[in-house]
Design a protein around this motif. Sequence first.
Motif, mmCIF file in Angstrom:
data_model
loop_
_atom_site.group_PDB
_atom_site.id
_atom_site.type_symbol
_atom_site.label_atom_id
_atom_site.label_comp_id
_atom_site.label_asym_id
_atom_site.label_seq_id
_atom_site.Cartn_x
_atom_site.Cartn_y
_atom_site.Cartn_z
ATOM 1 N N CYS A 160 0.794 -1.235 0.000
ATOM 2 C CA CYS A 160 0.000 0.000 0.000
ATOM 3 C C CYS A 160 0.827 1.286 0.000
ATOM 4 O O CYS A 160 0.257 2.377 0.167
ATOM 5 C CB CYS A 160 -0.977 -0.012 1.179
ATOM 6 S SG CYS A 160 -0.158 0.073 2.789
ATOM 7 N N HIS A 161 2.149 1.195 -0.186
ATOM 8 C CA HIS A 161 2.979 2.419 -0.203
ATOM 9 C C HIS A 161 4.242 2.119 -1.002
ATOM 10 O O HIS A 161 5.170 1.495 -0.481
ATOM 11 C CB HIS A 161 3.307 2.811 1.245
ATOM 12 C CG HIS A 161 4.227 3.994 1.399
ATOM 13 N ND1 HIS A 161 4.106 4.914 2.429
ATOM 14 C CD2 HIS A 161 5.294 4.419 0.691
ATOM 15 C CE1 HIS A 161 5.048 5.832 2.335
ATOM 16 N NE2 HIS A 161 5.798 5.542 1.282
ATOM 17 N N THR A 162 4.253 2.511 -2.273
ATOM 18 C CA THR A 162 5.486 2.340 -3.053
ATOM 19 C C THR A 162 5.762 3.566 -3.907
ATOM 20 O O THR A 162 4.857 4.327 -4.258
ATOM 21 C CB THR A 162 5.463 1.097 -3.996
ATOM 22 O OG1 THR A 162 4.832 1.432 -5.234
ATOM 23 C CG2 THR A 162 4.774 -0.105 -3.372
ATOM 24 N N HIS A 163 7.046 3.714 -4.200
ATOM 25 C CA HIS A 163 7.511 4.733 -5.158
ATOM 26 C C HIS A 163 8.231 3.933 -6.257
ATOM 27 O O HIS A 163 9.424 4.091 -6.469
ATOM 28 C CB HIS A 163 8.524 5.676 -4.518
ATOM 29 C CG HIS A 163 8.113 6.287 -3.206
ATOM 30 N ND1 HIS A 163 7.833 7.628 -3.059
ATOM 31 C CD2 HIS A 163 7.958 5.747 -1.957
ATOM 32 C CE1 HIS A 163 7.545 7.885 -1.785
ATOM 33 N NE2 HIS A 163 7.605 6.769 -1.099
ATOM 34 N N SER A 164 7.490 3.001 -6.877
ATOM 35 C CA SER A 164 8.188 2.025 -7.716
ATOM 36 C C SER A 164 8.481 2.510 -9.129
ATOM 37 O O SER A 164 9.136 1.804 -9.892
ATOM 38 C CB SER A 164 7.423 0.696 -7.721
ATOM 39 O OG SER A 164 6.044 0.908 -7.788
ATOM 40 N N LEU A 186 -0.231 10.554 4.094
ATOM 41 C CA LEU A 186 0.876 11.449 4.449
ATOM 42 C C LEU A 186 2.119 10.693 4.900
ATOM 43 O O LEU A 186 2.032 9.738 5.668
ATOM 44 C CB LEU A 186 0.450 12.423 5.568
ATOM 45 C CG LEU A 186 1.465 13.541 5.878
ATOM 46 C CD1 LEU A 186 1.626 14.509 4.700
ATOM 47 C CD2 LEU A 186 1.067 14.324 7.127
ATOM 48 N N HIS A 187 3.290 11.144 4.401
ATOM 49 C CA HIS A 187 4.583 10.723 4.968
ATOM 50 C C HIS A 187 4.787 11.596 6.200
ATOM 51 O O HIS A 187 4.958 12.813 6.073
ATOM 52 C CB HIS A 187 5.726 11.000 4.001
ATOM 53 C CG HIS A 187 5.836 10.031 2.870
ATOM 54 N ND1 HIS A 187 4.936 9.963 1.844
ATOM 55 C CD2 HIS A 187 6.793 9.094 2.614
ATOM 56 C CE1 HIS A 187 5.318 9.016 0.993
ATOM 57 N NE2 HIS A 187 6.442 8.482 1.427
ATOM 58 N N ALA A 188 4.783 11.001 7.363
ATOM 59 C CA ALA A 188 4.828 11.814 8.583
ATOM 60 C C ALA A 188 5.742 11.204 9.635
ATOM 61 O O ALA A 188 5.860 9.976 9.744
ATOM 62 C CB ALA A 188 3.413 11.938 9.158
ATOM 63 N N ASP A 208 2.095 7.482 7.276
ATOM 64 C CA ASP A 208 3.081 6.444 6.994
ATOM 65 C C ASP A 208 4.465 6.810 7.537
ATOM 66 O O ASP A 208 4.832 7.980 7.550
ATOM 67 C CB ASP A 208 3.164 6.219 5.486
ATOM 68 C CG ASP A 208 1.811 5.901 4.824
ATOM 69 O OD1 ASP A 208 0.781 6.410 5.315
ATOM 70 O OD2 ASP A 208 1.785 5.181 3.830
ATOM 71 N N HIS A 209 5.229 5.813 7.942
ATOM 72 C CA HIS A 209 6.552 5.891 8.581
ATOM 73 C C HIS A 209 6.390 5.926 10.100
ATOM 74 O O HIS A 209 6.495 4.920 10.759
ATOM 75 C CB HIS A 209 7.410 7.090 8.107
ATOM 76 C CG HIS A 209 7.950 6.928 6.745
ATOM 77 N ND1 HIS A 209 8.951 6.052 6.446
ATOM 78 C CD2 HIS A 209 7.623 7.536 5.574
ATOM 79 C CE1 HIS A 209 9.231 6.117 5.157
ATOM 80 N NE2 HIS A 209 8.434 7.004 4.594
ATOM 81 N N LEU A 210 6.218 7.151 10.701
ATOM 82 C CA LEU A 210 5.741 7.307 12.085
ATOM 83 C C LEU A 210 6.724 6.980 13.212
ATOM 84 O O LEU A 210 6.310 6.895 14.372
ATOM 85 C CB LEU A 210 4.455 6.474 12.308
ATOM 86 C CG LEU A 210 3.313 6.769 11.340
ATOM 87 C CD1 LEU A 210 2.155 5.801 11.578
ATOM 88 C CD2 LEU A 210 2.829 8.215 11.505
ATOM 89 N N SER A 247 6.283 -2.069 1.457
ATOM 90 C CA SER A 247 7.702 -2.110 1.049
ATOM 91 C C SER A 247 8.318 -0.719 0.993
ATOM 92 O O SER A 247 9.525 -0.579 1.131
ATOM 93 C CB SER A 247 7.834 -2.766 -0.326
ATOM 94 O OG SER A 247 7.285 -1.913 -1.321
ATOM 95 N N ASP A 248 7.495 0.336 0.721
ATOM 96 C CA ASP A 248 8.034 1.676 0.467
ATOM 97 C C ASP A 248 9.029 1.629 -0.699
ATOM 98 O O ASP A 248 9.928 2.479 -0.779
ATOM 99 C CB ASP A 248 8.706 2.250 1.730
ATOM 100 C CG ASP A 248 8.971 3.757 1.639
ATOM 101 O OD1 ASP A 248 8.400 4.407 0.755
ATOM 102 O OD2 ASP A 248 9.761 4.269 2.456
ATOM 103 N N LEU A 249 8.916 0.635 -1.563
ATOM 104 C CA LEU A 249 9.895 0.459 -2.655
ATOM 105 C C LEU A 249 10.262 1.815 -3.280
ATOM 106 O O LEU A 249 9.428 2.483 -3.879
ATOM 107 C CB LEU A 249 9.301 -0.490 -3.711
ATOM 108 C CG LEU A 249 10.050 -0.624 -5.036
ATOM 109 C CD1 LEU A 249 11.528 -0.943 -4.843
ATOM 110 C CD2 LEU A 249 9.412 -1.697 -5.896
HETATM 111 FE FE FE Z 1 7.539 6.657 0.959
#
Ligand code: FE
Length: 401
Positions: A65-69, A235-237, A258-260, A310-312
């Motif tokens: 649910c979170h990638t920068h692929s 949000l990347h937070a 996300d991250h946190l 994955s945050d790929l």
């Molecule tokens: Fe990210």
Amino acid sequence: MKKLWKNCHIATMQAGQYSSIENAAIVTLGQQIHWIGTFKDLPADAYAETIDLNGAWVTPGLIDCHTHSVFGGNRSVEFEKRLQGVSYAEIAASGGGIASTVRATREASEEQLLASALKRIRCLLKDGVTTIEIKSGYGLDYANERKMLRVIRQIAETLPMTVRSTCLAAHALPPEYQDQSDAYIEHICNDMLPKLHQEGLVDAVDAFCEYLAFSPAQVERVFKTAQSLNLPIKLHAEQLSSLGGSSLAARYQALSADHLEFMTEDDVKAMAAAGTVAVLLPGAFYFLRETKYPPLESLQQHGVRIALSSDLNPGTSPALSLRLMMNMGSTLFRLTPEQTLAAVTIHAAHALGLQETHGSLEQGKVADFVAWDIEHPSEIVYWLGGDLPKRIIQHGNEVSI
Ligand code: FE
Ligand code: NIG
């Protein structure tokens, strides 16, 4: 066309639990689950096809649910620098980091971006991922964000996966706007987002709330615009410092923050009250050699749904296996295998707003599932990498892998 998938055990992941059904069967009708239950209760019916799953364990298709692929180039040289002691923030401050991927992405054509992204995403698919979210955010101007988002739509047409596209134009400050971050935010809100949305390229909006990216006040401008366009928010937070971005996201009913790692108890409470999912990214945590842990106990105590992804991406998580991330989520963050599996199925579906159709195996939901040749679902979390034998079914059809 009705298909019967028999001779299996199922972890339905309904309500975030294994909710196991042993000696089970699934009937699919077209793209959907028509019936699911124990084999002995299977209603008498005619099936166009019967598939023997040979005692496999079936789970929902995994959801990343979170990638920068989608991106140009890679950052292996920076990786070497970081191992010599230069920090992620120092590399970013000297013109590297996200900015270097922006340069490479701007130089790449749509065809090149598509070809390189497909190679990476095929690795995830082979690992059992049938739904993926992909963010823009390495274009940082209208033409290049559009190029990325168009590539994301092409990925959806090319691979047997559900693909959600998220506009992350507020990822970093492009060089054209040096020292004018407010002006760049205005450009996103007044020009880029409305146009990209009108072209049908955006399913959700994300931003990077961080001292080396955008302030909560700037992120709030982006959220207001997203809200006016009826687009869901992510949000990347709290990745590198505590700015209260996750509380802000909760105030705007964000799907996820996300991250946190640096979130506070107040942030946790705000997210719990709003039903905002906490997306944890063990790949980035590991790859940046982070030592501050996200507040797992507090998140669980307050009943915040936890997803893993994955945050790929080329800078902080070049992760090509969601199963490896699951193992890291369990080992590093002490999630149980059951919680970990929920984190990449039903909770990840919530993080994308897809919980009504995806993320668990129930009558009426899409027939996306993986039949794993394993003894127990915890094995999916247990093995480190490699290729677990499996069959992948997406929208009722077996995917050849
Ligand atoms: Fe990210
Ligand atoms: O999720 N935190 C910001 N964005 C990415 C990293 C992007 C990059 O370094 O290229 C992340 O970690």
